[in-house]
Write a protein that holds these residues in place. Structure first.
Motif, PDB file in Angstrom:
ATOM      1  N   VAL A 154       0.541  -1.397   0.212  1.00  0.00           N
ATOM      2  CA  VAL A 154       0.182  -0.253   0.011  1.00  0.00           C
ATOM      3  C   VAL A 154       1.096   1.422  -0.212  1.00  0.00           C
ATOM      4  O   VAL A 154       1.739   1.586   0.986  1.00  0.00           O
ATOM      5  CB  VAL A 154      -0.728  -0.017   0.540  1.00  0.00           C
ATOM      6  N   THR A 155       0.694   2.321  -1.086  1.00  0.00           N
ATOM      7  CA  THR A 155       1.568   3.689  -1.110  1.00  0.00           C
ATOM      8  C   THR A 155       0.026   4.579  -0.001  1.00  0.00           C
ATOM      9  O   THR A 155      -0.648   4.541  -0.014  1.00  0.00           O
ATOM     10  CB  THR A 155       1.176   3.832  -2.612  1.00  0.00           C
ATOM     11  N   ILE A 156       1.488   5.262   0.948  1.00  0.00           N
ATOM     12  CA  ILE A 156       0.318   6.257   1.525  1.00  0.00           C
ATOM     13  C   ILE A 156       0.790   7.415   1.486  1.00  0.00           C
ATOM     14  O   ILE A 156       1.334   8.205   0.654  1.00  0.00           O
ATOM     15  CB  ILE A 156       1.230   6.193   3.278  1.00  0.00           C
ATOM     16  N   SER A 157      -0.356   8.170   1.061  1.00  0.00           N
ATOM     17  CA  SER A 157      -1.158   9.528   0.976  1.00  0.00           C
ATOM     18  C   SER A 157      -0.509  10.445   2.172  1.00  0.00           C
ATOM     19  O   SER A 157      -0.416  10.188   3.540  1.00  0.00           O
ATOM     20  CB  SER A 157      -2.283   9.227   0.557  1.00  0.00           C
ATOM     21  N   GLY A 158      -0.930  11.820   1.349  1.00  0.00           N
ATOM     22  CA  GLY A 158      -0.828  12.701   2.706  1.00  0.00           C
ATOM     23  C   GLY A 158      -1.356  12.691   3.444  1.00  0.00           C
ATOM     24  O   GLY A 158      -2.220  13.534   4.183  1.00  0.00           O
ATOM     25  N   GLN A 159      -3.360  12.232   3.198  1.00  0.00           N
ATOM     26  CA  GLN A 159      -4.248  12.457   3.386  1.00  0.00           C
ATOM     27  C   GLN A 159      -3.980  11.242   4.649  1.00  0.00           C
ATOM     28  O   GLN A 159      -5.004  11.626   5.665  1.00  0.00           O
ATOM     29  CB  GLN A 159      -5.059  12.362   2.594  1.00  0.00           C
ATOM     30  N   SER A 160      -3.549  10.211   4.293  1.00  0.00           N
ATOM     31  CA  SER A 160      -3.940   9.170   5.559  1.00  0.00           C
ATOM     32  C   SER A 160      -3.042   9.740   6.771  1.00  0.00           C
ATOM     33  O   SER A 160      -2.014  10.244   7.461  1.00  0.00           O
ATOM     34  CB  SER A 160      -2.601   7.942   5.122  1.00  0.00           C
ATOM     35  N   CYS A 180       8.561  -4.242   5.587  1.00  0.00           N
ATOM     36  CA  CYS A 180       9.888  -3.462   4.893  1.00  0.00           C
ATOM     37  C   CYS A 180       9.064  -2.170   4.581  1.00  0.00           C
ATOM     38  O   CYS A 180       7.270  -2.107   4.034  1.00  0.00           O
ATOM     39  CB  CYS A 180       9.789  -4.326   3.670  1.00  0.00           C
ATOM     40  N   VAL A 181       9.735  -1.107   4.453  1.00  0.00           N
ATOM     41  CA  VAL A 181       9.231  -0.072   4.415  1.00  0.00           C
ATOM     42  C   VAL A 181      10.412   0.848   2.607  1.00  0.00           C
ATOM     43  O   VAL A 181      11.549   0.951   2.618  1.00  0.00           O
ATOM     44  CB  VAL A 181       9.034   1.685   5.077  1.00  0.00           C
ATOM     45  N   LEU A 182       9.384   1.597   1.180  1.00  0.00           N
ATOM     46  CA  LEU A 182      10.081   1.313   0.384  1.00  0.00           C
ATOM     47  C   LEU A 182      10.300   3.296   0.454  1.00  0.00           C
ATOM     48  O   LEU A 182       9.040   3.722  -0.193  1.00  0.00           O
ATOM     49  CB  LEU A 182       9.140   1.298  -0.567  1.00  0.00           C
ATOM     50  N   ARG A 183      10.607   3.616   0.839  1.00  0.00           N
ATOM     51  CA  ARG A 183      11.369   4.934   0.342  1.00  0.00           C
ATOM     52  C   ARG A 183      11.878   5.213  -0.029  1.00  0.00           C
ATOM     53  O   ARG A 183      13.150   5.538  -1.096  1.00  0.00           O
ATOM     54  CB  ARG A 183      11.502   5.966   2.123  1.00  0.00           C
ATOM     55  N   PRO A 198       4.187  10.755   3.978  1.00  0.00           N
ATOM     56  CA  PRO A 198       3.940  10.384   2.501  1.00  0.00           C
ATOM     57  C   PRO A 198       5.213   9.908   1.346  1.00  0.00           C
ATOM     58  O   PRO A 198       5.537  10.211   1.083  1.00  0.00           O
ATOM     59  CB  PRO A 198       3.297  12.186   2.190  1.00  0.00           C
ATOM     60  N   GLY A 199       4.158   8.961   0.687  1.00  0.00           N
ATOM     61  CA  GLY A 199       4.529   8.504  -0.754  1.00  0.00           C
ATOM     62  C   GLY A 199       5.681   7.423  -0.013  1.00  0.00           C
ATOM     63  O   GLY A 199       5.861   6.390  -1.100  1.00  0.00           O
ATOM     64  N   ASP A 200       5.273   6.440   1.074  1.00  0.00           N
ATOM     65  CA  ASP A 200       6.415   5.509   1.344  1.00  0.00           C
ATOM     66  C   ASP A 200       5.507   3.963   0.820  1.00  0.00           C
ATOM     67  O   ASP A 200       4.271   4.429   0.934  1.00  0.00           O
ATOM     68  CB  ASP A 200       6.070   5.124   3.261  1.00  0.00           C
ATOM     69  N   LEU A 201       5.274   3.633   0.245  1.00  0.00           N
ATOM     70  CA  LEU A 201       5.089   2.190  -0.114  1.00  0.00           C
ATOM     71  C   LEU A 201       5.280   1.420   1.257  1.00  0.00           C
ATOM     72  O   LEU A 201       6.449   0.174   1.123  1.00  0.00           O
ATOM     73  CB  LEU A 201       5.789   1.731  -1.728  1.00  0.00           C
ATOM     74  N   MET A 214      -5.446  -4.345   7.376  1.00  0.00           N
ATOM     75  CA  MET A 214      -4.517  -3.616   6.955  1.00  0.00           C
ATOM     76  C   MET A 214      -4.754  -2.496   6.002  1.00  0.00           C
ATOM     77  O   MET A 214      -3.902  -1.082   6.277  1.00  0.00           O
ATOM     78  CB  MET A 214      -3.340  -4.742   6.870  1.00  0.00           C
ATOM     79  N   GLN A 215      -5.529  -3.171   4.447  1.00  0.00           N
ATOM     80  CA  GLN A 215      -5.100  -2.174   3.569  1.00  0.00           C
ATOM     81  C   GLN A 215      -5.704  -0.312   4.498  1.00  0.00           C
ATOM     82  O   GLN A 215      -4.951   0.369   3.763  1.00  0.00           O
ATOM     83  CB  GLN A 215      -5.704  -2.497   2.300  1.00  0.00           C
ATOM     84  N   LEU A 216      -7.558  -1.278   4.661  1.00  0.00           N
ATOM     85  CA  LEU A 216      -8.117   0.320   5.295  1.00  0.00           C
ATOM     86  C   LEU A 216      -7.063   1.124   6.426  1.00  0.00           C
ATOM     87  O   LEU A 216      -7.270   1.829   6.195  1.00  0.00           O
ATOM     88  CB  LEU A 216      -9.170  -0.151   6.576  1.00  0.00           C
ATOM     89  N   LEU A 217      -6.269   0.752   6.932  1.00  0.00           N
ATOM     90  CA  LEU A 217      -5.725   1.026   8.040  1.00  0.00           C
ATOM     91  C   LEU A 217      -4.687   1.686   7.668  1.00  0.00           C
ATOM     92  O   LEU A 217      -4.589   3.649   7.808  1.00  0.00           O
ATOM     93  CB  LEU A 217      -5.281  -0.466   9.104  1.00  0.00           C
ATOM     94  N   PHE A 218      -4.319   1.955   6.698  1.00  0.00           N
ATOM     95  CA  PHE A 218      -3.167   2.675   5.766  1.00  0.00           C
ATOM     96  C   PHE A 218      -3.977   3.085   4.998  1.00  0.00           C
ATOM     97  O   PHE A 218      -3.199   4.419   4.462  1.00  0.00           O
ATOM     98  CB  PHE A 218      -1.741   1.813   5.502  1.00  0.00           C
ATOM     99  N   ARG A 219      -4.828   2.926   4.371  1.00  0.00           N
ATOM    100  CA  ARG A 219      -5.136   3.701   3.196  1.00  0.00           C
ATOM    101  C   ARG A 219      -5.974   4.885   3.662  1.00  0.00           C
ATOM    102  O   ARG A 219      -6.107   5.932   3.115  1.00  0.00           O
ATOM    103  CB  ARG A 219      -6.110   3.395   1.764  1.00  0.00           C
ATOM    104  N   ARG A 220      -6.599   4.892   4.957  1.00  0.00           N
ATOM    105  CA  ARG A 220      -7.755   6.057   5.471  1.00  0.00           C
ATOM    106  C   ARG A 220      -6.893   7.127   5.805  1.00  0.00           C
ATOM    107  O   ARG A 220      -5.591   6.887   6.056  1.00  0.00           O
ATOM    108  CB  ARG A 220      -8.692   5.146   6.666  1.00  0.00           C
TER     109      ARG A 220
END
Length: 220
Positions: A154-160, A180-183, A198-201, A214-220
């Motif tokens: 999941v990619t983290i948005s600035g509004q998460s 893992c965190v891909l930055r 923001p922008g972390d995968l 998990m998807q809902l937690l990190f996308r919201r």
């Protein structure tokens, strides 16, 4: 005291960065050369907007940027970005300067000239492609004994809601971890004090039943 940030560049980049920084309670000032876009930017609550060429000292002076904490240049012109950063640091005594560049060969020179942070669009895109290739090689559901392990990304948005939080501060579903965190160009093995930006995968490992949570937690 609020940290103050100056942004110069294209409308789309200014808007995205301003929204993110304002949400984090920064004081944000933007300089844009498109008058109509300045009008649109002025609708963002809390954003100070100035029209003009940010490579001109009198424009920067009018914006009242003496002693700002950070200056960010995100135009498509490498030379303009460098001039902007040089002015901000040497004339207006801004503590830290950051800019994007289109030509990766300019990276070392910009750093030698005193630009604190240099982000190459080409390298960033290459890194994202490599990261996506890495993620695509992972099987979505892996059998482990009598159970199944779900691996997702999941990619983290600035509004998460998780932006700016450490993993220890995030209440994750049971039997789930961030593997893992891909930055940008970096691969980070996370710990409790790893902060999500923001922008972390994120590569998520969980039981197949917890994958959606998990998807809902990190996308919201």
């Amino acid at each position: 005291m609020k940290k103050s940030v100056l942004i110069s560049g294209k409308y789309e980049m200014i808007k995205q960065m301003s929204v993110s920084l304002l949400n984090k309670k920064y004081r944000v000032t933007a300089i844009c050369q498109d008058y109509d876009k300045c009008q649109e930017l002025s609708e963002l609550k809390g954003l100070d907007v100035y029209f003009g060429d940010a490579t001109k000292p009198y424009v920067l002076q009018e914006a009242g940027i003496y002693g700002f904490d950070i200056a960010i240049a995100v135009t498509e012109n490498d030379d303009a970005n460098l001039v902007f950063c040089e002015l901000c640091k040497k004339k207006f005594h801004i503590y830290k300067t950051i800019c994007t560049i289109n030509n990766s060969e300019n990276t070392a020179f910009f750093r030698q000239m005193g630009v604190d942070g240099v982000v190459c669009a080409t390298n960033a895109i290459s890194g994202l492609i490599e990261q996506q290739a890495f993620v695509d090689e992972i099987t979505t559901v892996i059998p482990v004994g009598d159970r199944k392990l779900s691996v997702s990304e999941v990619t983290i948005s600035g509004q998460s809601n998780v932006c700016g939080k450490t993993l220890a501060e995030i209440q994750m579903p049971k039997d789930t971890i961030v593997g893992c965190v891909l930055r940008q160009e970096n691969t980070i093995i996370p710990k409790g004090n790893t902060m999500i930006l923001p922008g972390d995968l994120l590569v998520l490992l969980s039981g197949s039943k917890q994958a959606e949570d998990m998807q809902l937690l990190f996308r919201r």
